[in-house]
Design a protein around this motif. Structure first.
Motif, PDB file in Angstrom:
ATOM      1  N   THR A 148      -5.934 -13.201   5.467  1.00  0.00           N
ATOM      2  CA  THR A 148      -5.153 -12.616   4.382  1.00  0.00           C
ATOM      3  C   THR A 148      -5.683 -11.237   4.017  1.00  0.00           C
ATOM      4  O   THR A 148      -6.888 -11.031   3.937  1.00  0.00           O
ATOM      5  CB  THR A 148      -5.198 -13.522   3.133  1.00  0.00           C
ATOM      6  N   ILE A 149      -4.744 -10.295   3.841  1.00  0.00           N
ATOM      7  CA  ILE A 149      -5.131  -8.931   3.492  1.00  0.00           C
ATOM      8  C   ILE A 149      -4.426  -8.570   2.192  1.00  0.00           C
ATOM      9  O   ILE A 149      -3.201  -8.662   2.108  1.00  0.00           O
ATOM     10  CB  ILE A 149      -4.683  -7.948   4.588  1.00  0.00           C
ATOM     11  N   ARG A 150      -5.152  -8.174   1.194  1.00  0.00           N
ATOM     12  CA  ARG A 150      -4.514  -7.802  -0.064  1.00  0.00           C
ATOM     13  C   ARG A 150      -4.019  -6.363   0.014  1.00  0.00           C
ATOM     14  O   ARG A 150      -4.639  -5.503   0.617  1.00  0.00           O
ATOM     15  CB  ARG A 150      -5.483  -7.958  -1.241  1.00  0.00           C
ATOM     16  N   LEU A 151      -2.860  -6.130  -0.603  1.00  0.00           N
ATOM     17  CA  LEU A 151      -2.258  -4.798  -0.563  1.00  0.00           C
ATOM     18  C   LEU A 151      -2.074  -4.254  -1.972  1.00  0.00           C
ATOM     19  O   LEU A 151      -1.832  -5.025  -2.905  1.00  0.00           O
ATOM     20  CB  LEU A 151      -0.880  -4.873   0.106  1.00  0.00           C
ATOM     21  N   THR A 152      -2.157  -2.952  -2.111  1.00  0.00           N
ATOM     22  CA  THR A 152      -1.804  -2.336  -3.392  1.00  0.00           C
ATOM     23  C   THR A 152      -0.277  -2.356  -3.509  1.00  0.00           C
ATOM     24  O   THR A 152       0.439  -2.628  -2.533  1.00  0.00           O
ATOM     25  CB  THR A 152      -2.266  -0.874  -3.462  1.00  0.00           C
ATOM     26  N   GLY A 153       0.230  -2.035  -4.701  1.00  0.00           N
ATOM     27  CA  GLY A 153       1.674  -2.082  -4.932  1.00  0.00           C
ATOM     28  C   GLY A 153       2.459  -1.208  -3.970  1.00  0.00           C
ATOM     29  O   GLY A 153       3.465  -1.646  -3.397  1.00  0.00           O
ATOM     30  N   THR A 154       2.012   0.021  -3.751  1.00  0.00           N
ATOM     31  CA  THR A 154       2.749   0.930  -2.876  1.00  0.00           C
ATOM     32  C   THR A 154       2.629   0.507  -1.416  1.00  0.00           C
ATOM     33  O   THR A 154       3.605   0.574  -0.660  1.00  0.00           O
ATOM     34  CB  THR A 154       2.256   2.381  -3.048  1.00  0.00           C
ATOM     35  N   GLU A 155       1.445   0.059  -1.019  1.00  0.00           N
ATOM     36  CA  GLU A 155       1.268  -0.433   0.352  1.00  0.00           C
ATOM     37  C   GLU A 155       2.212  -1.605   0.615  1.00  0.00           C
ATOM     38  O   GLU A 155       2.826  -1.695   1.680  1.00  0.00           O
ATOM     39  CB  GLU A 155      -0.184  -0.901   0.569  1.00  0.00           C
ATOM     40  N   PHE A 156       2.318  -2.498  -0.387  1.00  0.00           N
ATOM     41  CA  PHE A 156       3.196  -3.657  -0.252  1.00  0.00           C
ATOM     42  C   PHE A 156       4.660  -3.229  -0.086  1.00  0.00           C
ATOM     43  O   PHE A 156       5.361  -3.707   0.797  1.00  0.00           O
ATOM     44  CB  PHE A 156       3.049  -4.562  -1.481  1.00  0.00           C
ATOM     45  N   ARG A 157       5.140  -2.321  -0.930  1.00  0.00           N
ATOM     46  CA  ARG A 157       6.546  -1.889  -0.849  1.00  0.00           C
ATOM     47  C   ARG A 157       6.835  -1.218   0.488  1.00  0.00           C
ATOM     48  O   ARG A 157       7.886  -1.419   1.093  1.00  0.00           O
ATOM     49  CB  ARG A 157       6.880  -0.937  -2.002  1.00  0.00           C
ATOM     50  N   LEU A 158       5.872  -0.421   0.944  1.00  0.00           N
ATOM     51  CA  LEU A 158       6.054   0.274   2.215  1.00  0.00           C
ATOM     52  C   LEU A 158       6.085  -0.725   3.374  1.00  0.00           C
ATOM     53  O   LEU A 158       6.980  -0.669   4.231  1.00  0.00           O
ATOM     54  CB  LEU A 158       4.920   1.290   2.418  1.00  0.00           C
ATOM     55  N   LEU A 159       5.148  -1.666   3.399  1.00  0.00           N
ATOM     56  CA  LEU A 159       5.118  -2.646   4.485  1.00  0.00           C
ATOM     57  C   LEU A 159       6.363  -3.536   4.445  1.00  0.00           C
ATOM     58  O   LEU A 159       6.937  -3.863   5.480  1.00  0.00           O
ATOM     59  CB  LEU A 159       3.851  -3.512   4.403  1.00  0.00           C
TER      60      LEU A 159
END
Ligand code: CA
Length: 222
Positions: A148-159
């Motif tokens: 599991t890799i945690r993402l920041t909000g912007t990283e999440f939206r982009l991915l």
């Protein structure tokens, strides 16, 4: 799975109920709009088949009443043949799908199953593409090994946008348009920074650069 069939044509109602029971659904029926509204409000149904032409209360009013009370059960509406305006009104009132009469019962069963799958997919909140699984609730991504890799909000939206559009060339400005709200400041150069961060977290080959064009997610071999 528990289904409510709302249909005042007794022969059709019986045929639908029998067929759905054959498919191992639990089935209830209602023959008028007032009974339908009451039963649907109990909150026990996984889906509803709703005829629009009903005695006591029109089907559209029943549907509007449910939606106004926050009852979000998936609803497949039965419309009169070629009555396109009923279809439009049905969707505006909150229907999830429709079927024009007369129809083949097999088509109704297939559409109902698709509706149930969709509503379950929504509950899962996960998206799996190119060996990655994105969890929309925890905003985390896991790889094929379960890491599991945690993402920041912007990283999440982009991915998430990449994962909804795999193997397509996406320009920086296109990506910026889809991950920022209308009022946000959209600096497409920042996309480069976030792509670099995602590559660091997910592996470099997941997102490839197309010089002068943009980026591609999930290409073969990635
Ligand atoms: Ca009817």
């Amino acid at each position: 799975m528990h289904i409510l069939v709302v249909e005042d044509d007794a022969a059709l109602a019986r045929e639908l109920c029998d067929r759905l029971r054959d498919e191992a659904f639990a089935v209830d029926s209602a023959a008028d709009g007032v009974e339908a509204e009451y039963r649907g409000a109990e909150g026990v149904y996984d889906a509803v088949v709703l005829d629009l032409g009903l005695p006591e209360k029109p089907g559209l009013d029943v549907l509007r009443a449910w939606r106004a009370r926050g009852i979000d059960v998936p609803v497949l509406v039965l419309t009169a043949r070629d009555a396109w305006y009923e279809k439009v009104e049905g969707f505006e009132a909150g229907a999830d799908d429709y079927l024009g009469k007369p129809f083949h019962v097999e088509e109704l069963v297939a559409r109902l199953k698709a509706l149930l799958r969709r509503s379950h997919g929504d509950h899962a909140h996960t998206l799996s593409v190119a060996g990655l699984t994105l969890d929309e609730d925890s905003q985390a991504v896991s790889d094929a090994t379960g890491r599991t890799i945690r993402l920041t909000g912007t990283e999440f939206r982009l991915l998430r946008y990449f994962m909804h559009n795999p193997r397509r060339v996406l320009s920086k400005s296109q990506l910026a348009e889809h991950i920022y709200a209308f009022d946000d400041e959209r600096d497409s150069n920042v996309i480069e920074v976030y792509v670099t961060r995602l590559r660091r977290k997910l592996g470099r080959d997941r997102i490839r650069t197309r010089r002068g064009q943009g980026y591609v997610f999930g290409e073969d071999g990635a």
